[in-house]
Design an enzyme around this catalytic site. Sequence first.
Site, mmCIF file in Angstrom:
data_model
loop_
_atom_site.group_PDB
_atom_site.id
_atom_site.type_symbol
_atom_site.label_atom_id
_atom_site.label_comp_id
_atom_site.label_asym_id
_atom_site.label_seq_id
_atom_site.Cartn_x
_atom_site.Cartn_y
_atom_site.Cartn_z
ATOM 1 N N ASP A 1 0.819 -1.138 0.177
ATOM 2 C CA ASP A 1 0.210 0.118 -0.145
ATOM 3 C C ASP A 1 0.888 1.137 0.027
ATOM 4 O O ASP A 1 2.133 1.015 0.251
ATOM 5 C CB ASP A 1 -1.022 0.033 1.124
ATOM 6 C CG ASP A 1 -0.301 -0.164 2.458
ATOM 7 O OD1 ASP A 1 0.599 0.907 2.785
ATOM 8 O OD2 ASP A 1 -0.624 -0.787 3.507
ATOM 9 N N HIS B 1 8.325 -5.674 -1.282
ATOM 10 C CA HIS B 1 7.377 -6.600 -2.016
ATOM 11 C C HIS B 1 6.728 -5.738 -2.997
ATOM 12 O O HIS B 1 5.516 -6.060 -3.524
ATOM 13 C CB HIS B 1 6.304 -7.164 -1.194
ATOM 14 C CG HIS B 1 7.032 -8.128 -0.174
ATOM 15 N ND1 HIS B 1 6.592 -8.425 1.062
ATOM 16 C CD2 HIS B 1 8.379 -8.694 -0.243
ATOM 17 C CE1 HIS B 1 7.495 -9.492 1.605
ATOM 18 N NE2 HIS B 1 8.859 -9.496 0.943
ATOM 19 N N CYS C 1 6.451 -7.580 -21.414
ATOM 20 C CA CYS C 1 7.690 -6.699 -21.580
ATOM 21 C C CYS C 1 8.007 -5.732 -20.526
ATOM 22 O O CYS C 1 8.934 -5.000 -20.457
ATOM 23 C CB CYS C 1 7.317 -6.025 -22.872
ATOM 24 S SG CYS C 1 6.289 -4.691 -22.567
ATOM 25 N N GLY D 1 4.665 -4.583 13.212
ATOM 26 C CA GLY D 1 3.629 -5.230 12.460
ATOM 27 C C GLY D 1 3.973 -6.457 11.394
ATOM 28 O O GLY D 1 3.337 -6.326 10.527
HETATM 29 P P1 OAD Z 1 1.475 -11.032 8.454
HETATM 30 O O1 OAD Z 1 -0.095 -11.040 8.087
HETATM 31 O O2 OAD Z 1 2.135 -12.212 8.416
HETATM 32 O O3 OAD Z 1 1.809 -10.364 9.815
HETATM 33 C C1 OAD Z 1 1.099 -9.476 10.480
HETATM 34 C C2 OAD Z 1 1.628 -9.111 11.812
HETATM 35 O O4 OAD Z 1 1.144 -7.823 12.413
HETATM 36 C C3 OAD Z 1 1.586 -10.164 12.797
HETATM 37 O O5 OAD Z 1 2.465 -10.360 13.576
HETATM 38 C C4 OAD Z 1 0.343 -9.523 13.812
HETATM 39 O O6 OAD Z 1 0.360 -9.942 15.167
HETATM 40 C C5 OAD Z 1 0.870 -7.986 13.570
HETATM 41 N N1 OAD Z 1 -0.304 -6.981 13.886
HETATM 42 C C6 OAD Z 1 -1.713 -7.075 13.670
HETATM 43 N N2 OAD Z 1 -2.220 -5.936 14.028
HETATM 44 C C7 OAD Z 1 -1.412 -5.070 14.281
HETATM 45 C C8 OAD Z 1 -1.394 -3.828 14.620
HETATM 46 N N3 OAD Z 1 -2.564 -3.043 14.825
HETATM 47 N N4 OAD Z 1 -0.204 -3.142 15.017
HETATM 48 C C9 OAD Z 1 0.948 -3.905 14.979
HETATM 49 N N5 OAD Z 1 0.993 -5.243 14.408
HETATM 50 C C10 OAD Z 1 -0.003 -5.698 14.431
HETATM 51 O O7 OAD Z 1 2.160 -10.008 7.397
HETATM 52 P P2 OAD Z 1 3.622 -9.322 7.091
HETATM 53 O O8 OAD Z 1 4.520 -9.952 8.245
HETATM 54 O O9 OAD Z 1 3.746 -8.263 6.764
HETATM 55 O O10 OAD Z 1 4.341 -10.987 1.157
HETATM 56 O O11 OAD Z 1 3.709 -10.465 5.913
HETATM 57 C C11 OAD Z 1 5.018 -10.592 5.150
HETATM 58 C C12 OAD Z 1 4.466 -10.919 3.607
HETATM 59 O O12 OAD Z 1 3.653 -12.104 3.604
HETATM 60 C C13 OAD Z 1 3.943 -9.826 3.214
HETATM 61 O O13 OAD Z 1 4.494 -8.579 2.876
HETATM 62 C C14 OAD Z 1 3.332 -10.734 1.847
HETATM 63 C C15 OAD Z 1 2.912 -12.010 2.478
HETATM 64 O O14 OAD Z 1 2.796 -12.986 1.898
HETATM 65 C C16 OAD Z 1 4.029 -10.806 -0.351
HETATM 66 O O15 OAD Z 1 3.045 -10.517 -0.727
HETATM 67 C C17 OAD Z 1 5.112 -11.281 -1.087
#
Ligand code: OAD
Length: 257
Positions: free
Chosen positions: A110, A125, A136, A199
Amino acid sequence: MYRDASPTPLDPALVDAVRSARNVVVFTGAGMSAESGVPTFRDAQTGLWERFSPEQLASPDGWEHDRGLVWAWYQWRTGLVRRVQPNAGHRALAAWARDTELTILTQNVDDLHERAGSTVAAHLHGSLLAPRCSTCAAPFPSDGGLDVEPSGPIPPPTCPVCGGDVRPGAVWFGEALPSEAWDRADRAAAACDLMLVVGTSAVVYPAAALPLRALDSGATVVEINPQSTDLSAAVQYSWRTTAAVGLPALVDAVQRR
Ligand code: OAD
């Protein structure tokens, strides 16, 4: 959204550590945008995530299997992101960067950091706002996505340059990260003296290696997350709070003299 998690208070030693840092990196994941209303990946999901696995929607195999499904899902997410606003955590980082050397690295596709006024050094990402031709690689303008959840597949647009199918600008499972973004992020992680990890479940590599890189280089690493993660035990501070609550409180405490 974590109503039951009991937030821990802000540790004065953490405030001192952040205040004395000279080169701060903030590494964000989906939890950063959760309080804006963007669902995370690995928490309880709604809509299309309920019916399809992430691999069906976010992988080269998924794309080859059903391009219309993948395009529709990304169009839905693009529209969702367009309709939400940066939260108090995004805004706190933007305000903090006005008087502190801050490098933001994000896994999020985002643009909420930017809309809050921050510059993002690396979108590891990719971006929902940067579709491109799958043949292309010519950039294709985003139309802002859908206002409602699609009821079925939507054929991707055709590239005006070569006639190929336009694909989403996000990095998929199994794909390499954009090399410039990765190099910038890796250098920043190695050079910082403090990294805030906000997060992220810290399970998707290579991005999840960045906090470990910072630790190996002698930096203090602070996790802000309402839940514990694989990283929690390895870092110096693991603060159980949310992005929109914790970041404004931390920035306020750091800036107070
Ligand atoms: P996840 O969905 O794996 O993890 C989200 C994290 O945010 C969890 O540890 C939650 O506990 C935490 N969380 C939830 N609400 C929150 C809040 N209000 N404040 C702080 N933390 C909070 O998401 P990512 O770690 O971003 O990749 O996932 C990594 C990658 O996996 C993403 O970029 C995406 C996905 O597949 C691709 O699309 C390549």
